[in-house]
Design an enzyme around this catalytic site. Structure first.
Site, PDB file in Angstrom:
ATOM      1  N   LYS A 196      41.947  56.547  18.321  1.00 17.44           N
ATOM      2  CA  LYS A 196      42.053  57.593  19.345  1.00 17.44           C
ATOM      3  C   LYS A 196      40.689  57.954  19.972  1.00 17.44           C
ATOM      4  O   LYS A 196      39.647  57.525  19.485  1.00 17.44           O
ATOM      5  CB  LYS A 196      42.707  58.819  18.708  1.00 17.44           C
ATOM      6  CG  LYS A 196      44.150  58.556  18.238  1.00 17.44           C
ATOM      7  CD  LYS A 196      44.823  59.833  17.745  1.00 17.44           C
ATOM      8  CE  LYS A 196      46.243  59.570  17.285  1.00 17.44           C
ATOM      9  NZ  LYS A 196      46.938  60.813  16.906  1.00 17.44           N
ATOM     10  N   TYR A 220      54.489  59.302  23.647  1.00 18.57           N
ATOM     11  CA  TYR A 220      54.765  60.455  22.774  1.00 18.57           C
ATOM     12  C   TYR A 220      56.011  61.228  23.218  1.00 18.57           C
ATOM     13  O   TYR A 220      56.146  62.406  22.874  1.00 18.57           O
ATOM     14  CB  TYR A 220      53.554  61.380  22.732  1.00 18.57           C
ATOM     15  CG  TYR A 220      52.444  60.877  21.819  1.00 18.57           C
ATOM     16  CD1 TYR A 220      52.653  60.702  20.460  1.00 18.57           C
ATOM     17  CD2 TYR A 220      51.174  60.605  22.319  1.00 18.57           C
ATOM     18  CE1 TYR A 220      51.647  60.257  19.617  1.00 18.57           C
ATOM     19  CE2 TYR A 220      50.153  60.156  21.483  1.00 18.57           C
ATOM     20  CZ  TYR A 220      50.406  59.994  20.133  1.00 18.57           C
ATOM     21  OH  TYR A 220      49.407  59.555  19.289  1.00 18.57           O
ATOM     22  N   ARG A 274      50.150  53.362   7.000  1.00 20.21           N
ATOM     23  CA  ARG A 274      50.293  54.815   6.852  1.00 20.21           C
ATOM     24  C   ARG A 274      49.521  55.304   5.619  1.00 20.21           C
ATOM     25  O   ARG A 274      48.922  56.384   5.630  1.00 20.21           O
ATOM     26  CB  ARG A 274      51.768  55.219   6.821  1.00 20.21           C
ATOM     27  CG  ARG A 274      52.413  54.984   8.199  1.00 20.21           C
ATOM     28  CD  ARG A 274      53.854  55.390   8.261  1.00 20.21           C
ATOM     29  NE  ARG A 274      54.017  56.836   8.354  1.00 20.21           N
ATOM     30  CZ  ARG A 274      53.874  57.543   9.477  1.00 20.21           C
ATOM     31  NH1 ARG A 274      53.534  56.954  10.601  1.00 20.21           N
ATOM     32  NH2 ARG A 274      54.072  58.845   9.473  1.00 20.21           N
ATOM     33  N   ASN A 313      42.863  63.266  15.224  1.00 19.22           N
ATOM     34  CA  ASN A 313      42.956  62.697  13.871  1.00 19.22           C
ATOM     35  C   ASN A 313      42.722  61.187  13.832  1.00 19.22           C
ATOM     36  O   ASN A 313      43.205  60.497  12.947  1.00 19.22           O
ATOM     37  CB  ASN A 313      44.292  63.091  13.222  1.00 19.22           C
ATOM     38  CG  ASN A 313      45.497  62.534  13.941  1.00 19.22           C
ATOM     39  OD1 ASN A 313      45.359  61.929  15.001  1.00 19.22           O
ATOM     40  ND2 ASN A 313      46.673  62.709  13.371  1.00 19.22           N
ATOM     41  N   HIS A 317      46.560  56.492  15.053  1.00 22.26           N
ATOM     42  CA  HIS A 317      48.029  56.567  15.054  1.00 22.26           C
ATOM     43  C   HIS A 317      48.559  55.284  14.440  1.00 22.26           C
ATOM     44  O   HIS A 317      48.002  54.212  14.668  1.00 22.26           O
ATOM     45  CB  HIS A 317      48.575  56.683  16.487  1.00 22.26           C
ATOM     46  CG  HIS A 317      50.053  56.411  16.558  1.00 22.26           C
ATOM     47  ND1 HIS A 317      50.988  57.385  16.345  1.00 22.26           N
ATOM     48  CD2 HIS A 317      50.744  55.250  16.763  1.00 22.26           C
ATOM     49  CE1 HIS A 317      52.205  56.842  16.426  1.00 22.26           C
ATOM     50  NE2 HIS A 317      52.080  55.546  16.673  1.00 22.26           N
ATOM     51  N   GLU A 330      56.638  50.424  20.379  1.00 24.92           N
ATOM     52  CA  GLU A 330      55.237  50.774  20.675  1.00 24.92           C
ATOM     53  C   GLU A 330      54.421  49.520  21.008  1.00 24.92           C
ATOM     54  O   GLU A 330      53.612  49.535  21.946  1.00 24.92           O
ATOM     55  CB  GLU A 330      54.643  51.543  19.488  1.00 24.92           C
ATOM     56  CG  GLU A 330      55.281  52.910  19.323  1.00 24.92           C
ATOM     57  CD  GLU A 330      54.819  53.673  18.086  1.00 24.92           C
ATOM     58  OE1 GLU A 330      55.268  54.822  17.919  1.00 24.92           O
ATOM     59  OE2 GLU A 330      54.020  53.139  17.289  1.00 24.92           O
TER      60      GLU A 330
HETATM   61  P1  CMP Z   1      50.243  60.728  15.703  1.00 20.26           P
HETATM   62  O1  CMP Z   1      50.470  59.957  14.452  1.00 20.26           O
HETATM   63  O2  CMP Z   1      49.544  60.031  16.809  1.00 20.26           O
HETATM   64  O3  CMP Z   1      51.651  61.260  16.228  1.00 20.26           O
HETATM   65  C1  CMP Z   1      51.817  62.498  16.884  1.00 20.26           C
HETATM   66  C2  CMP Z   1      50.533  63.243  17.006  1.00 20.26           C
HETATM   67  O4  CMP Z   1      50.665  64.593  17.349  1.00 20.26           O
HETATM   68  C3  CMP Z   1      49.860  63.279  15.642  1.00 20.26           C
HETATM   69  O5  CMP Z   1      49.381  62.002  15.319  1.00 20.26           O
HETATM   70  C4  CMP Z   1      48.819  64.348  15.853  1.00 20.26           C
HETATM   71  O6  CMP Z   1      47.624  63.860  16.392  1.00 20.26           O
HETATM   72  C5  CMP Z   1      49.505  65.240  16.876  1.00 20.26           C
HETATM   73  N1  CMP Z   1      49.879  66.513  16.260  1.00 20.26           N
HETATM   74  C6  CMP Z   1      50.763  66.692  15.273  1.00 20.26           C
HETATM   75  N2  CMP Z   1      50.835  68.003  14.966  1.00 20.26           N
HETATM   76  C7  CMP Z   1      49.969  68.635  15.776  1.00 20.26           C
HETATM   77  C8  CMP Z   1      49.585  69.985  15.947  1.00 20.26           C
HETATM   78  N3  CMP Z   1      50.112  70.952  15.183  1.00 20.26           N
HETATM   79  N4  CMP Z   1      48.663  70.265  16.876  1.00 20.26           N
HETATM   80  C9  CMP Z   1      48.139  69.289  17.655  1.00 20.26           C
HETATM   81  N5  CMP Z   1      48.465  67.978  17.540  1.00 20.26           N
HETATM   82  C10 CMP Z   1      49.364  67.673  16.608  1.00 20.26           C
END
Ligand code: CMP
Length: 140
Positions: free
Chosen positions: A11, A51, A87, A114, A117, A128
């Site tokens: 990311k 998303y 994961r 984070n 993904h 995807e």
């Molecule tokens: P990802 O695995 O890319 O899939 C959905 C994404 O939403 C997740 O990682 C996080 O980066 C994001 N996400 C999930 N929960 C929250 C939250 N409470 N606030 C902001 N982003 C979130």
């Protein structure tokens, strides 16, 4: 377990800090093979499509803003039990809950920023991967 493919995104918080190589090293150390990879700047349309399952969540706008805020690296990873294995390597979505040694424990800044993904199931992995790669761009 058969050989599987999963879809991965490094990311914008990872490209911004120039740690994509460090993350790739953790991926490869876990026995996953990077069989396709490209650096792109996602459009809002691409991020909203990707998303779409989260579009009713309160964080959807913030998520799309973040994913389009800078370059990302999209990847296809291949290996034994690749979806679950990746994961495990990523760790929990919230880095404060991620296990020691995982990508998110080591590198993620927050639940939103984070670093990575990974697909959650074979069906989503196929969808995807197809959003970002043509079949002839994946070389196993
Ligand atoms: P990802 O695995 O890319 O899939 C959905 C994404 O939403 C997740 O990682 C996080 O980066 C994001 N996400 C999930 N929960 C929250 C939250 N409470 N606030 C902001 N982003 C979130």
């Amino acid at each position: 377990m058969a050989i599987q493919r999963t879809f991965s995104i490094l990311k914008p918080d990872a490209t911004e800090r120039n740690i994509t190589g460090a993350i790739n090293a953790l991926i490869e150390k876990a026995g996953l093979r990077i069989v396709a990879q490209k650096r792109i700047h996602m459009t809002r349309g691409q991020a909203e499509t990707f998303y779409a399952v989260h579009k009713e969540r309160p964080f959807f706008g913030e998520l799309v803003d973040f994913m389009t805020s800078g370059p990302v690296v999209v990847q296809v990873l291949e290996g034994d039990n690749a979806i679950a294995k990746y994961r495990d390597v990523m760790g929990a979505t919230d880095p404060s809950k991620a296990a020691d040694g995982t990508i998110r424990k080591l590198h993620a800044k927050s639940i939103g920023e984070n670093s990575v993904h990974g697909s959650d199931a074979p069906e989503t992995a196929a969808i995807e991967i197809a959003q970002f790669f043509a079949g002839n761009e994946i070389v196993g």
